[in-house]
Design a protein around this motif. Structure first.
Motif, mmCIF file in Angstrom:
data_model
loop_
_atom_site.group_PDB
_atom_site.id
_atom_site.type_symbol
_atom_site.label_atom_id
_atom_site.label_comp_id
_atom_site.label_asym_id
_atom_site.label_seq_id
_atom_site.Cartn_x
_atom_site.Cartn_y
_atom_site.Cartn_z
ATOM 1 N N THR A 74 0.606 -1.087 0.061
ATOM 2 C CA THR A 74 -0.108 0.009 0.086
ATOM 3 C C THR A 74 0.786 1.263 -0.037
ATOM 4 O O THR A 74 0.336 2.327 -0.270
ATOM 5 N N GLY A 75 2.153 0.995 0.305
ATOM 6 C CA GLY A 75 2.958 2.406 0.447
ATOM 7 C C GLY A 75 3.049 2.915 1.621
ATOM 8 O O GLY A 75 3.513 4.020 1.950
ATOM 9 N N CYS A 76 2.243 2.291 2.835
ATOM 10 C CA CYS A 76 2.354 3.181 4.126
ATOM 11 C C CYS A 76 3.377 2.472 5.102
ATOM 12 O O CYS A 76 2.950 2.445 6.483
ATOM 13 N N LYS A 77 4.166 1.821 4.805
ATOM 14 C CA LYS A 77 5.475 1.428 5.643
ATOM 15 C C LYS A 77 5.902 2.108 6.623
ATOM 16 O O LYS A 77 6.035 2.076 7.654
ATOM 17 N N SER A 78 6.041 3.384 5.963
ATOM 18 C CA SER A 78 6.690 4.377 6.784
ATOM 19 C C SER A 78 5.752 4.507 8.177
ATOM 20 O O SER A 78 6.550 5.093 9.295
ATOM 21 N N LEU A 79 4.697 4.469 7.969
ATOM 22 C CA LEU A 79 3.805 4.602 9.268
ATOM 23 C C LEU A 79 3.809 3.735 10.042
ATOM 24 O O LEU A 79 3.771 3.755 11.333
ATOM 25 N N LEU A 80 4.607 2.378 9.815
ATOM 26 C CA LEU A 80 4.654 1.350 10.813
ATOM 27 C C LEU A 80 6.044 1.591 11.394
ATOM 28 O O LEU A 80 6.290 0.867 12.439
ATOM 29 N N ALA A 81 7.083 2.371 10.917
ATOM 30 C CA ALA A 81 8.249 2.438 11.497
ATOM 31 C C ALA A 81 8.371 2.693 12.825
ATOM 32 O O ALA A 81 9.404 2.548 13.588
ATOM 33 N N SER A 82 7.371 3.572 13.588
ATOM 34 C CA SER A 82 7.383 3.925 14.671
ATOM 35 C C SER A 82 6.925 2.899 15.775
ATOM 36 O O SER A 82 6.820 3.080 16.952
ATOM 37 N N GLU A 94 11.829 -7.606 4.066
ATOM 38 C CA GLU A 94 12.501 -8.728 3.324
ATOM 39 C C GLU A 94 11.861 -8.942 1.801
ATOM 40 O O GLU A 94 12.264 -9.925 1.297
ATOM 41 N N ALA A 95 10.665 -8.178 1.923
ATOM 42 C CA ALA A 95 9.972 -8.518 0.609
ATOM 43 C C ALA A 95 10.502 -8.553 -0.704
ATOM 44 O O ALA A 95 10.276 -9.107 -1.452
ATOM 45 N N THR A 96 11.231 -7.407 -0.816
ATOM 46 C CA THR A 96 11.865 -7.099 -2.245
ATOM 47 C C THR A 96 12.675 -8.310 -2.639
ATOM 48 O O THR A 96 12.730 -8.872 -3.648
ATOM 49 N N VAL A 104 8.346 -13.332 -8.639
ATOM 50 C CA VAL A 104 7.019 -12.387 -8.545
ATOM 51 C C VAL A 104 7.505 -10.917 -8.401
ATOM 52 O O VAL A 104 8.161 -10.510 -7.655
ATOM 53 N N PRO A 105 6.900 -10.262 -9.536
ATOM 54 C CA PRO A 105 7.038 -8.763 -9.341
ATOM 55 C C PRO A 105 6.453 -8.242 -8.146
ATOM 56 O O PRO A 105 5.308 -8.430 -7.781
ATOM 57 N N PHE A 106 7.332 -7.247 -7.485
ATOM 58 C CA PHE A 106 6.832 -6.615 -6.158
ATOM 59 C C PHE A 106 7.257 -5.008 -6.302
ATOM 60 O O PHE A 106 8.343 -4.727 -6.915
ATOM 61 N N PHE A 107 6.315 -4.374 -5.990
ATOM 62 C CA PHE A 107 6.352 -2.920 -5.965
ATOM 63 C C PHE A 107 6.016 -2.358 -4.535
ATOM 64 O O PHE A 107 4.829 -2.635 -3.967
ATOM 65 N N ASP A 108 6.773 -1.584 -4.098
ATOM 66 C CA ASP A 108 6.492 -0.690 -2.612
ATOM 67 C C ASP A 108 6.753 0.768 -3.027
ATOM 68 O O ASP A 108 7.761 1.265 -3.033
ATOM 69 N N PRO A 109 5.772 1.477 -3.115
ATOM 70 C CA PRO A 109 5.810 2.879 -3.183
ATOM 71 C C PRO A 109 5.897 3.603 -2.178
ATOM 72 O O PRO A 109 5.690 4.884 -2.145
ATOM 73 N N VAL A 139 -3.680 9.020 -3.859
ATOM 74 C CA VAL A 139 -2.363 9.281 -3.860
ATOM 75 C C VAL A 139 -1.669 7.945 -3.987
ATOM 76 O O VAL A 139 -0.617 7.782 -4.794
ATOM 77 N N ILE A 140 -2.012 6.795 -3.464
ATOM 78 C CA ILE A 140 -1.579 5.344 -3.523
ATOM 79 C C ILE A 140 -1.728 5.115 -4.935
ATOM 80 O O ILE A 140 -0.559 4.702 -5.575
ATOM 81 N N ALA A 141 -3.008 5.130 -5.505
ATOM 82 C CA ALA A 141 -3.142 4.954 -7.070
ATOM 83 C C ALA A 141 -2.246 5.543 -7.717
ATOM 84 O O ALA A 141 -1.692 4.984 -8.756
ATOM 85 N N LYS A 142 -2.049 6.779 -7.607
ATOM 86 C CA LYS A 142 -1.190 7.500 -8.654
ATOM 87 C C LYS A 142 0.396 6.981 -8.805
ATOM 88 O O LYS A 142 0.917 6.785 -9.658
ATOM 89 N N HIS A 143 0.730 6.304 -7.553
ATOM 90 C CA HIS A 143 2.131 5.790 -7.491
ATOM 91 C C HIS A 143 2.119 4.261 -8.027
ATOM 92 O O HIS A 143 3.268 3.939 -8.248
ATOM 93 N N VAL A 144 1.161 3.362 -7.682
ATOM 94 C CA VAL A 144 1.288 2.218 -8.151
ATOM 95 C C VAL A 144 0.536 2.056 -9.712
ATOM 96 O O VAL A 144 1.000 1.002 -10.249
ATOM 97 N N THR A 145 -0.235 3.125 -10.273
ATOM 98 C CA THR A 145 -0.633 2.841 -11.601
ATOM 99 C C THR A 145 0.312 2.547 -12.446
ATOM 100 O O THR A 145 0.282 1.618 -13.479
ATOM 101 N N PRO A 146 1.664 2.976 -12.534
ATOM 102 C CA PRO A 146 2.738 2.858 -13.404
ATOM 103 C C PRO A 146 3.172 1.373 -13.491
ATOM 104 O O PRO A 146 3.256 0.702 -14.370
ATOM 105 N N PHE A 147 3.244 0.789 -12.278
ATOM 106 C CA PHE A 147 3.688 -0.535 -12.094
ATOM 107 C C PHE A 147 2.650 -1.568 -12.608
ATOM 108 O O PHE A 147 2.788 -2.505 -13.163
ATOM 109 N N ILE A 148 1.135 -1.256 -12.312
ATOM 110 C CA ILE A 148 0.171 -2.309 -12.882
ATOM 111 C C ILE A 148 0.148 -2.233 -14.107
ATOM 112 O O ILE A 148 0.201 -3.157 -14.815
ATOM 113 N N LEU A 149 0.321 -1.049 -14.783
ATOM 114 C CA LEU A 149 0.109 -0.649 -16.339
ATOM 115 C C LEU A 149 1.345 -1.647 -16.898
ATOM 116 O O LEU A 149 1.213 -2.377 -17.887
#
Length: 159
Positions: A74-82, A94-96, A104-109, A139-149
């Motif tokens: 989802t791209g919300c990893k930074s929120l978990l850092a705390s 470890e995901a990448t 398997v293609p993986f994307f973390d925005p 916001v999330i969709a804006k960043h993941v759309t190029p990967f999906i396409l």
């Protein structure tokens, strides 16, 4: 699946299963137990192992059926850092490498999503819920759309 990694560990012991049978299901749900599943916060080590097992099984299932699989955070990893010892964050660390080894293609925005979330901090979350609002989802969709396409490029869309 990442939410499963974060918030559930499956307990197969007889006690949890017997506690969830019969009357009192509402009490069992309140305690996080239902039909042999006991909800609890998994340790980081358990979460990583569970996540890898689930995604490995999903990748194998897809491969057997000729289905392309790609995974997007989802791209919300930074929120978990705390959060100290957060199981989802441990899996994402470890995901990448894991998904590359799995083929398997993986994307973390996360980096780009985090920047945009900071610019619109008051608008990107549902108040009192912690999930992205419509603005946050955009916001999330804006960043993941190029990967999906890129992933669907060349797929024959005719039936």
């Amino acid at each position: 699946l990442l939410q499963l990694v974060r918030s559930a560990a499956i307990s197969r012991d007889d006690k949890a299963q017997s506690n969830s049978e019969g009357n009192g299901n509402n009490d069992q749900v309140a305690k996080g137990q239902m039909k042999g599943i006991q909800l609890e916060t998994a340790s980081s080590k358990e979460a990583v192992a569970l996540g890898k097992a689930l995604f490995s099984r999903l990748a194998a299932w897809c491969k057997e059926r000729g289905i392309r699989l790609a995974v997007i955070s989802t791209g919300c990893k930074s929120l978990l850092a705390s959060l100290e010892n957060d199981p989802e964050l441990a899996f994402l660390a470890e995901a990448t490498t894991f998904f590359k080894e799995l083929g398997v293609p993986f994307f973390d925005p996360s980096e780009n999503v985090y920047k945009d979330f900071q610019e619109n901090a008051s608008e990107v979350y549902i108040e009192g819920d912690g999930h992205p609002s419509e603005t946050g989802a955009t916001v999330i969709a804006k960043h993941v759309t190029p990967f999906i396409l890129k992933q669907v490029e060349g797929i024959n869309r005719s039936n």
